[in-house]
Design a protein around this motif. Structure first.
Motif, PDB file in Angstrom:
ATOM      1  N   MET A  57      30.497  -9.321   3.076  1.00 59.90           N
ATOM      2  CA  MET A  57      31.474  -8.463   3.746  1.00 59.90           C
ATOM      3  C   MET A  57      32.079  -9.229   4.915  1.00 59.90           C
ATOM      4  N   ASP A  58      33.352  -9.123   5.084  1.00 61.20           N
ATOM      5  CA  ASP A  58      33.924  -9.758   6.269  1.00 61.20           C
ATOM      6  C   ASP A  58      34.339  -8.685   7.281  1.00 61.20           C
ATOM      7  N   PHE A  59      34.552  -9.134   8.493  1.00 60.87           N
ATOM      8  CA  PHE A  59      34.915  -8.225   9.575  1.00 60.87           C
ATOM      9  C   PHE A  59      36.399  -8.365   9.934  1.00 60.87           C
ATOM     10  N   ASP A  60      37.187  -8.925   8.997  1.00 62.33           N
ATOM     11  CA  ASP A  60      38.590  -9.191   9.309  1.00 62.33           C
ATOM     12  C   ASP A  60      39.341  -7.938   9.720  1.00 62.33           C
ATOM     13  N   ALA A  68      23.680 -10.956   8.583  1.00 62.54           N
ATOM     14  CA  ALA A  68      23.183 -10.286   7.371  1.00 62.54           C
ATOM     15  C   ALA A  68      24.302  -9.501   6.696  1.00 62.54           C
ATOM     16  N   MET A  69      25.146  -8.879   7.501  1.00 60.08           N
ATOM     17  CA  MET A  69      26.241  -8.113   6.915  1.00 60.08           C
ATOM     18  C   MET A  69      27.278  -9.024   6.278  1.00 60.08           C
ATOM     19  N   PRO A 127      29.509  -5.615  -0.237  1.00 60.33           N
ATOM     20  CA  PRO A 127      29.670  -4.179   0.069  1.00 60.33           C
ATOM     21  C   PRO A 127      28.815  -3.320  -0.854  1.00 60.33           C
ATOM     22  N   GLU A 128      28.636  -3.799  -2.096  1.00 59.31           N
ATOM     23  CA  GLU A 128      27.847  -3.022  -3.050  1.00 59.31           C
ATOM     24  C   GLU A 128      26.419  -2.850  -2.552  1.00 59.31           C
ATOM     25  N   ARG A 129      25.886  -3.933  -1.958  1.00 59.80           N
ATOM     26  CA  ARG A 129      24.509  -3.842  -1.489  1.00 59.80           C
ATOM     27  C   ARG A 129      24.401  -2.796  -0.383  1.00 59.80           C
ATOM     28  N   PHE A 130      25.343  -2.832   0.557  1.00 60.70           N
ATOM     29  CA  PHE A 130      25.279  -1.853   1.640  1.00 60.70           C
ATOM     30  C   PHE A 130      25.547  -0.438   1.132  1.00 60.70           C
ATOM     31  N   ALA A 131      26.437  -0.348   0.154  1.00 55.84           N
ATOM     32  CA  ALA A 131      26.692   0.984  -0.409  1.00 55.84           C
ATOM     33  C   ALA A 131      25.427   1.526  -1.046  1.00 55.84           C
ATOM     34  N   ALA A 132      24.689   0.620  -1.719  1.00 56.67           N
ATOM     35  CA  ALA A 132      23.452   1.060  -2.373  1.00 56.67           C
ATOM     36  C   ALA A 132      22.422   1.487  -1.333  1.00 56.67           C
ATOM     37  N   GLY A 188      33.085   1.297   2.272  1.00 53.23           N
ATOM     38  CA  GLY A 188      32.901  -0.031   1.705  1.00 53.23           C
ATOM     39  C   GLY A 188      33.110  -1.201   2.650  1.00 53.23           C
ATOM     40  N   LYS A 189      33.339  -0.921   3.938  1.00 49.76           N
ATOM     41  CA  LYS A 189      33.490  -2.054   4.852  1.00 49.76           C
ATOM     42  C   LYS A 189      33.037  -1.684   6.263  1.00 49.76           C
ATOM     43  N   PRO A 190      32.783  -2.707   7.085  1.00 46.18           N
ATOM     44  CA  PRO A 190      32.368  -2.403   8.453  1.00 46.18           C
ATOM     45  C   PRO A 190      33.543  -1.852   9.252  1.00 46.18           C
ATOM     46  N   ALA A 191      33.278  -0.792  10.004  1.00 46.34           N
ATOM     47  CA  ALA A 191      34.326  -0.201  10.835  1.00 46.34           C
ATOM     48  C   ALA A 191      33.679   0.380  12.082  1.00 46.34           C
TER      49      ALA A 191
END
Lengths: 483, 327
Positions: free
Chosen positions: A1-4, A33-34, A39-44, A423-426
């Motif tokens: 995942m990127d933080f763009d 780690a992020m 994103p799939e891993r974090f979603a899971a 699905g993304k960092p916010a």
């Protein structure tokens, strides 16, 4: 995942990132780690956490019309992280604050020195709806009125500030523990690497605290948790705490007073109760003393209490100290009782009872948060910038009618913390509720219930109004770091 | 322990036992819909409704003739007994009550028990009769029964053997006895005058007792022998005798309660119930009208079992505080 696409607003303090976009030191491992994870891993992980909450029904109860619904607080899987130094600041500041608040309560129910000395207006204390005449002259065990305190802490660009103190029946600690259990299981390797301090022993600290408050220093006291019942929003927590400390979970109807002592109806007869950790409001403790129409209370409880035969935590009448007007005087209390400068700042507060503050409030309604002094849980407040002109006008009328019922504060730019959303960092706004216990000594677990406003841009973190929860990781001192 | 928590656990035991009992009966019943004669299906419904002392929706007990009617009626009846929230005896209601009692006593049971029960509840709560009928109703009832069994197994494996455990067991045993007596009475009531093997076979199957019966009595099914097995067998898990003995044992283990008079009566009554199911039942063969005696004995067993429930309540949960000992 990127933080763009992560939005770094220079006007808002970001818990994880420096203004230039580099991760703060204590967030580096999480950030890495992020970035490595899909994103799939974090979603899971997020799905698993929230499913486990549903499976175990870690819930709060929401009254919708006539129906009580069990709701699950949504948990964000990205922890909020506090560096060891940050925690030390909070720990010292909150301990200091609770010490002063207890001194204040002890004072106003005995001599009222602080009022006589003109530090705080008499009518604010005596006129407070939570002031209890019945508590005057009552000796409470170890002078502790508030044994359990959960203060709401926010952070802005100016540092930590206490938004309010909760001394009556603060809740959230069960979610602190539940969030930890779930998030730890989801982020195992990262958790291990970060050297996070434990919070799971909260129950033990609570038990030690309550035991110290037992009347006449009785060893191995019988402790009960007093709940309003299954329809109360925090029933899950009451059950959780009873389980943690091995106490019976009682309602008012399970208790009775006989010959100046409190008993509970057990399967073996009437069993003497020494300590009541109550999660009901004062009004519903004893119908003989407080509210004759209450069905929830225990007739004669206050009599037994005044005789010193039972301890009640927190003590009746503690609510004066978390009143939204009295709040404005807490820094003065700290100076007055402890002779120290407050370690944690208050939020600037305008008391509408003062004509000048009232005028300021009415003139600046669009930029202020106005609160009713008697309400909690985010109810009955006006968030100026978010309200329509009509709503503001209506609210202004209410303020004019009873100015003393209102206080106002600037809208705070609450800090934001990275969350995993769509699905993304916010970034989302967060607050923090650590819990302080006061018995023979002050105890805290290094952690807190972190509430997060999951809707983009929203500042309302209350669970009853769409807020979610976050696990809070307080890191241990790095080896070699100053303890 | 707190009297109200003990009572909550007692009702967890009762409601879940009731839910499981109904599951087993409905399972048999929907299975019968596939290949059994219409009369047998009607008998099955009559037996369930009479044992619950409930009138079927619409109030009639006589069902329309023909397969189509039977199926359409069965759908309505199964819905009434499975998902109808206003029917306190429906599977849904029993499960909801059991789960609600467990929720309020969650601190007294193991976390594993709670999760196992809550998971089952989440599954059942999301279904309706249309969904299960469209798929395989047998599977639904079988799964639900298995989930309740799993809950009991998890309880067996994880729950601390304190008073809470005993009260939950006591509730289960008393409910089991009450359900069995009610079902046997309904059986006698609804059974054809001419003994019909199928009616008695299905009764045995409801108790997982068909194999045991064949081992003891051979292939021929005789009503008297079926009743003997279900009432007096020492090894059959759900026989009346075992349920009552288990209830008496739990009461003895819990010990005398603060409702002193009720407590003494409960002990005597539990012993009497065991004696009825163990010895007096066998004595019936000596009297001339053995069948009439069966009905009388079952009525007595039912009355006493109900009284045992009342006495349990008076002994431990709703005792007068005047005489209660202070600790």
């Amino acid at each position: 995942m990127d933080f763009d696409a992560y939005d770094l607003d220079p006007a808002i303090y970001d818990e994880a990132f420096l203004p230039d976009g580099a991760p703060r030191g204590h967030y580096r491992a999480l950030h890495a780690a992020m970035r490595e994870a899909t994103p799939e891993r974090f979603a899971a992980i997020k799905e698993r956490i929230n499913r486990s909450f549903a499976h175990e029904s870690i819930s709060f109860t929401l009254q919708e019309g006539d129906e009580a619904q069990e709701r699950i607080i949504p948990v964000d899987c990205v922890p909020r992280i506090l560096a060891a130094t940050e925690w030390r600041e909070l720990e010292a500041g909150l301990s200091q604050r609770l010490a002063a608040l207890n001194r204040f309560l002890s004072d106003i129910y005995s001599g009222g020195r602080i009022v006589a000395d003109g530090v705080i207006p008499a009518d604010m204390v005596r006129g407070c709806p939570h002031y209890r005449l019945a508590m005057r002259g009552v000796e409470v065990p170890r002078g502790v009125y508030a044994a359990i305190c959960g203060s709401d802490i926010v952070r802005t660009k100016h540092g930590y500030q206490v938004l309010e103190d909760n001394l009556r029946t603060p809740s959230g600690v069960a979610y602190m523990v539940a969030n930890r259990k779930a998030v730890k299981a989801g982020l195992r390797r990262l958790y291990r690497r970060c050297r996070v301090r434990e919070v799971e022993h909260y129950g033990r600290l609570l038990l030690e605290t309550l035991t110290e408050l037992a009347p006449h220093g009785r060893p191995d006291p019988t402790i009960v948790v007093l709940t309003p019942g299954v329809y109360n929003a925090a029933f899950y927590e009451h059950m959780f705490l009873a389980n943690e400390i091995g106490a019976a979970l009682v309602e008012g109807r399970d208790l009775l007073v006989n010959d100046g002592a409190v008993y509970m109806r057990s399967t073996a007869g009437l069993r003497r109760v020494d300590v009541i950790y109550r999660r009901v409001d004062d009004d519903f403790l004893d119908p003989l003393e407080f509210r004759p129409d209450s069905l929830l209370g225990v007739p004669g409880l206050m009599h037994a209490y005044k005789l010193g035969n039972v301890a009640i935590a927190n003590a009746p009448g503690s609510g004066v100290a978390d009143d939204k007007s009295v709040y404005a005087y807490v820094p003065d209390m700290i100076r007055y009782y402890l002779g120290e400068e407050p370690l944690l700042a208050n939020v600037e507060t305008y008391l509408c009872r003062r004509p000048r503050d009232l005028e300021y409030t009415l003139d600046n309604l669009a930029n202020l948060v106005v609160k009713r002094v008697g309400e909690s849980g985010g109810y009955g407040m006006l968030i100026g910038p978010g309200a329509t002109p009509a709503e503001r006008a209506e609210y202004a009328n209410a303020v004019r009618a009873n100015p003393a019922d209102f206080v106002s504060q600037p809208v705070l730019a609450l800090s934001r913390s990275p969350c995993f959303i769509d699905g993304k960092p916010a970034p989302r706004h967060v607050d923090l509720r650590p819990f302080v216990l006061q018995g023979g000594q002050t105890r805290m677990v290094p952690g807190a219930f972190c509430r997060v406003a999951l809707r983009e841009g929203s500042l309302v973190v209350n669970s009853s109004q769409g807020g979610g929860g976050k696990d809070v990781w307080v890191l241990a001192d790095a080896p070699g770091e100053e303890p | 322990m707190l009297a109200r928590s003990a009572e909550g656990l007692y009702w967890v035991g009762r409601h879940l036992e009731r839910a499981e009992h109904l599951c087993r009966l409905l399972w048999l019943q929907v299975e019968a819909l596939v290949d059994r004669p219409v009369e047998e299906i009607h008998f099955g419904w009559r037996r369930i409704y009479r044992s619950l002392r409930r009138a079927p929706p619409g109030g009639r007990e006589e069902f329309g003739g023909g397969d189509d009617y039977t199926l359409a009626d069965s759908y309505t009846l199964a819905d009434d007994l499975t998902f109808e929230p206003t029917n306190p005896d429906s599977l849904w209601s029993c499960f909801a009550s059991g789960r609600e009692n467990a929720r309020q006593t969650r601190h007294c049971i193991s976390g594993e028990m709670w999760t196992s029960l809550n998971l089952a509840w989440l599954r059942i709560g999301a279904l309706d009769i249309k969904q299960i009928w469209g798929a395989s109703p047998e599977t639904f009832y079988a799964e639900t029964a298995r989930e309740i069994d799993a809950f009991c197994g998890v309880a067996e494996a994880t729950m601390y053997r304190d008073e809470g455990w005993r009260f939950m067991r006591l509730g289960r045993c008393i409910e089991r006895a009450l359900l069995t007596v009610a079902l046997l009475r309904a059986q006698l009531d609804a059974a054809a005058e001419e003994e019909d093997e199928a009616e008695w076979t299905s009764l045995l199957r409801a108790y997982h007792a068909l194999e045991a019966y064949h081992r003891q009595h051979g292939l021929a099914i005789a009503s008297g022998a079926v009743l003997d097995l279900l009432v007096t067998d020492a090894l059959l898990p759900r026989s009346l005798r075992r349920s009552l003995k288990a209830a008496a044992a739990e009461l003895a283990a819990i010990g005398p309660g603060p409702g002193i008079r009720a407590s003494a009566e409960a002990t005597r009554l539990a012993e009497k119930l065991c004696a009825l199911a163990e010895y007096e039942w066998h004595q019936r063969e000596r009297v001339a009208a053995a069948q009439a005696r069966e009905a009388t004995l079952l009525r007595e067993l039912e009355g006493h079992s109900r009284r045992l429930h009342e006495l349990t309540t008076l002994t431990y949960f709703e005792y007068g505080i005047e005489d209660a000992p202070l600790h």
